[in-house]
Write an enzyme that holds these catalytic residues in place. Structure first.
Site, PDB file in Angstrom:
ATOM      1  N   HIS A  96       0.832  -1.219   0.000  1.00 30.06           N
ATOM      2  CA  HIS A  96       0.000   0.000   0.000  1.00 30.06           C
ATOM      3  C   HIS A  96       0.864   1.266   0.000  1.00 30.06           C
ATOM      4  O   HIS A  96       0.518   2.267   0.615  1.00 30.06           O
ATOM      5  CB  HIS A  96      -0.945   0.030   1.203  1.00 30.06           C
ATOM      6  CG  HIS A  96      -1.963  -1.065   1.208  1.00 30.06           C
ATOM      7  ND1 HIS A  96      -3.229  -0.906   0.694  1.00 30.06           N
ATOM      8  CD2 HIS A  96      -1.902  -2.333   1.660  1.00 30.06           C
ATOM      9  CE1 HIS A  96      -3.913  -2.036   0.848  1.00 30.06           C
ATOM     10  NE2 HIS A  96      -3.131  -2.919   1.420  1.00 30.06           N
ATOM     11  N   ASN A 130     -10.180  -2.515   2.692  1.00 30.59           N
ATOM     12  CA  ASN A 130      -9.947  -2.493   1.255  1.00 30.59           C
ATOM     13  C   ASN A 130     -11.241  -2.205   0.522  1.00 30.59           C
ATOM     14  O   ASN A 130     -12.321  -2.232   1.116  1.00 30.59           O
ATOM     15  CB  ASN A 130      -9.408  -3.853   0.783  1.00 30.59           C
ATOM     16  CG  ASN A 130      -7.923  -4.031   1.078  1.00 30.59           C
ATOM     17  OD1 ASN A 130      -7.184  -3.058   1.220  1.00 30.59           O
ATOM     18  ND2 ASN A 130      -7.484  -5.273   1.163  1.00 30.59           N
TER      19      ASN A 130
END
Ligand code: HDD
Length: 721
Positions: free
Chosen positions: A113, A186
């Site tokens: 990420h 997510n």
């Protein structure tokens, strides 16, 4: 496909304020009467902090003189040298400090990420939810809590492109008046693996090859699909990622999920199991793959730009914060285990309850200080929120804390402005690298009498500490094994696939063909087909065709026809806010039509970008700086048709650079499923682009007075998908 996806993509269209010195830890004194820890109301609370308290004012005070970090006035444009042409001196503390600081400007990027963008906002609770949770931020209607969201991709490095195909991070921090609560989620409601111990394996497989460091931010390589096919728990998430959920139109146009089942806890100790979702109130939309690829090259900042600009314009994106609320006894009730993070609870079985609304309304003032330094933790829970025994969640509880130590280089990362809770911190933790406070308490231990026992232990009944469900218990034989209740990993990817519209299924299969046809190992390809065949023979057949390989026999023991709702990556857009329409015209054309269009589209918060060969009054961009990726729809000025014919005419060709660009924009727009329209004559432009008037997503408008019709038709095109 491209045409029906037209409408999909037009679905695309379309942080002290302690009294006194801010650095003093005043835990030697009683909590003030208005201490947020003893308050439950949402009245003005002067002790709530704000990131504003940390603004580096010197950067905006242009009357100040430059100083060193020690506050000494200096000049720093030339180094101190021994003679004009001589060597720089070691004595030059100004040089050394400046370069030293520069050399240390970067902190390690996130292991996963790394690429992301974030914004500040506000959460507003719809009601008093104390019947299900003691969480203070949900304790009364209209109660407002500051939030920060960071969106991200997973696999790419910090400088990678936004529009790569990937799962997208959706991490939300609630700066509640009882401490920080993070949902590190997510945009896909499931995860690849069921036990956190496999996370390094997953990431090593997905990241670029160790020798070549290729490919960047992509799963189209052997090791990723080797892992997927050897670890079939990944299939469900893989199917979601290969659909439009992997190539979102913008961060604003996607949902967020907490993924795990969490526990809610009331003040009297009653618990519920919940799954969290943030539902986009813009609606959902995705990019076509080819479009996403072009976008990655042409505008690597596509998603962060969209988010930043939308907020800058006051078009604040919103999400509804929802929960599927279930009982403790429901853990195995639905035919799978609620502790298994590779499963959704179908929405038609357990509907979501809307708890509140989240609005992003302020961009970061400094990307590094805020977006880069925010350090989310799954372990950031507040009174009223508890964990479950989900083995992925349990492992994450270690990893996020550990990773922040690595990124910050010490244990005081919670003192960074963006990480500080908005409420005072009182504890006996001391020292460490980059300690920003001067603790006054000379009895930094508990229990103590020298400081009258402060800070006191916060418990369920005093000081509002309470996290662990009173009925939770743990026991059992020590095992290294996956729970038998986690065994079925093929039903839900099939449920997902069955529930997609045909065009979305086609998109997914094309994504799988794109990725798997780049695999070099025949063994991996074969294993991929074996696993796909357990989800759907149809999918396996269509991917095998592309690979030129034999398909395994259909295996009915795996198949079912069940479907569920609301899993589509597209659908009607609920708002057109922040979308962009390109108007392709010429410098000689009348500006009246463009102006009328601007007004009509502006009324629905859609920007019209007027494109012509050269910049002039009323012209926003030149063709040389324009491509179809910039627009959610393209409208051609029928009076500028010769620009389209110019691809073949040498005389007009030289009139602007690059030749043929208007036609390319129109054709790409059409091929990438964006609504296209012509005002006036469509013959030349549509003819040259090979577009059939009247085809889905293709509009013709007679005159400028049809503008309201244009808006309606654009919206309709959007909603048709
Ligand atoms: Fe993770 C970052 C989401 C499983 C270890 N993760 C990270 C971020 C998101 C997620 C959104 C970026 C946060 C930010 O913007 O700063 N991760 C998830 C989800 C998971 C998940 C939804 C499964 C449900 N993650 C997961 C596991 C592990 C990690 C199983 C390790 C055992 N994740 C990390 C990390 C990161 C991270 C390495 C990198 C940077 C960071 O934490 O702060 O610790």
């Amino acid at each position: 496909m491209a045409r029906s996806k037209t409408l999909a993509a037009f679905a695309a269209f379309c942080y002290l304020a302690h009294a006194g010195c801010p650095y003093m830890d005043d835990s030697t004194v009683d909590p003030p009467a208005n201490h947020p820890m003893v308050r439950r109301d949402n009245a003005e609370n002067p002790s709530l902090r704000s990131t504003d308290d940390f603004m580096a004012q010197y950067e905006v005070n242009d009357t100040a003189y430059l100083t060193s970090n020690a506050g000494v006035p200096i000049e720093d444009q030339e180094s101190l040298s021994a003679g004009e042409r001589g060597p720089t001196l070691l004595e030059d503390f100004i040089f050394r400090e400046k370069i030293m600081h520069f050399d240390h400007e970067r902190v390690p990027e996130r292991a996963v990420h790394a690429r992301g963008a974030g914004a500040h906002g506000t959460f507003t609770s719809y009601a008093d939810w104390s019947n299900i949770t003691a969480a203070s931020f949900l304790s009364m209607p209209e109660k407002q809590t500051d939030v920060f969201i960071r969106f991200s991709t997973v696999a790419g490095s910090r400088g990678s492109a936004d529009t790569v195909r990937d799962v997208h991070g959706f991490a939300v921090r609630f700066f509640s008046d009882e401490g920080n609560f993070d949902i590190v989620g997510n945009n896909i409601p499931v995860f690849f693996i069921q036990d956190a111990i496999k996370f390094p394996d997953l990431i090593h497989a997905v990241k670029p090859s160790p020798n070549s460091e290729i490919p960047q931010a992509a799963t189209a390589h052997d090791s990723a699909w080797d892992f997927f096919s050897q670890q079939p728990s990944s299939l469900h998430t893989l199917f979601w990622a290969m659909s439009g959920h992997g190539t979102i139109r913008s961060y604003r146009h996607t949902d967020g999920f907490g993924v795990h089942t969490f526990r809610l806890l009331t003040d009297d100790g009653k618990t519920k199991l919940v799954k969290f979702r943030f539902r986009s109130l813009q609606g959902k939309a995705s990019l076509l793959w080819e479009e996403a690829q072009f976008t990655a090259g042409l505008d690597a900042d596509f998603h962060r730009r969209d988010l930043f600009e939308s907020i800058q314009k006051g078009l604040y994106p919103e999400w509804e914060f929802e929960a599927q609320i279930m009982e403790e006894g429901d853990q195995l009730r639905f035919g799978f285990d609620l502790l298994d993070p590779t499963k959704i609870v179908p929405e038609d079985i357990v509907p979501y309850t809307p708890l509140g609304k989240l609005t992003l309304n302020r961009n970061p003032r400094n990307y590094f200080a805020e977006t880069e330094q925010i350090m989310f933790q799954v372990g950031h829970v507040v009174r009223g929120i508890d964990f479950t025994e989900d083995p992925l969640l349990q492992g994450r509880l270690f990893s996020y804390l550990d990773t922040q130590l690595n990124r910050h280089g010490g244990p005081n990362f919670e003192q960074l402005p963006i990480n500080q809770p908005r409420v005072p911190v009182h504890n006996n933790q001391r020292d460490g690298a980059a300690q920003m406070y001067i603790p006054l308490n000379t009895a930094p231990y508990s229990p103590n009498t020298l400081n009258d026992g402060y800070p006191k232990q916060a418990t369920k009944n005093q000081g509002r500490g309470f996290f662990t469900g009173p009925d939770r218990s743990a026991g059992g034989r020590l095992v290294r094994a996956v729970s038998s209740t986690f065994a079925d990993v093929w039903s839900q990817p099939r449920l997902f696939f069955n529930s997609l519209a045909p065009v979305e299924q086609q998109f997914l299969i094309q994504a799988m063909c794109f990725e798997s046809s780049q695999l070099r190992s025949d063994v991996v390809k074969k294993n991929v087909l074996i696993q796909l065949n357990r989800v759907s023979h149809d999918v396996a057949v269509r991917v095998a065709e592309t690979l030129g390989m034999t398909v395994p026999e259909a295996d009915d023991t795996y198949y079912h026809d069940n479907t569920t709702i609301n899993i589509s990556p597209g659908g009607p857009l609920l708002k057109l806010d922040g979308l962009k329409v390109g108007y392709l015209t010429s410098n000689s054309a009348s500006s009246d039509t463009a102006q009328a269009l601007k007004t009509a589209l502006g009324d629905v918060n859609v920007d019209l970008v007027v494109v012509a060969p050269t910049l002039a009054a009323g012209i926003d961009q030149t063709y040389s700086a324009t491509s179809a990726i910039q627009f959610d729809a393209v409208i051609v000025d029928g009076n500028a048709e010769k620009l389209f014919a110019s691809s073949t005419s040498n005389s007009t060709r030289s009139a602007f650079y690059p030749a043929g660009r208007p036609l390319q924009i129109l054709r790409n727009g059409y091929d990438w499923g964006k609504p296209v329209g012509v005002i006036g004559s469509s013959t030349t432009a549509f003819g040259a682009a090979g577009i059939q008037a009247g085809a889905p997503g293709v509009y013709g408008f007679a005159v400028a007075s049809d503008m309201s019709t244009i808006v309606d038709q654009l919206a309709e095109g959007l909603h048709t998908f």
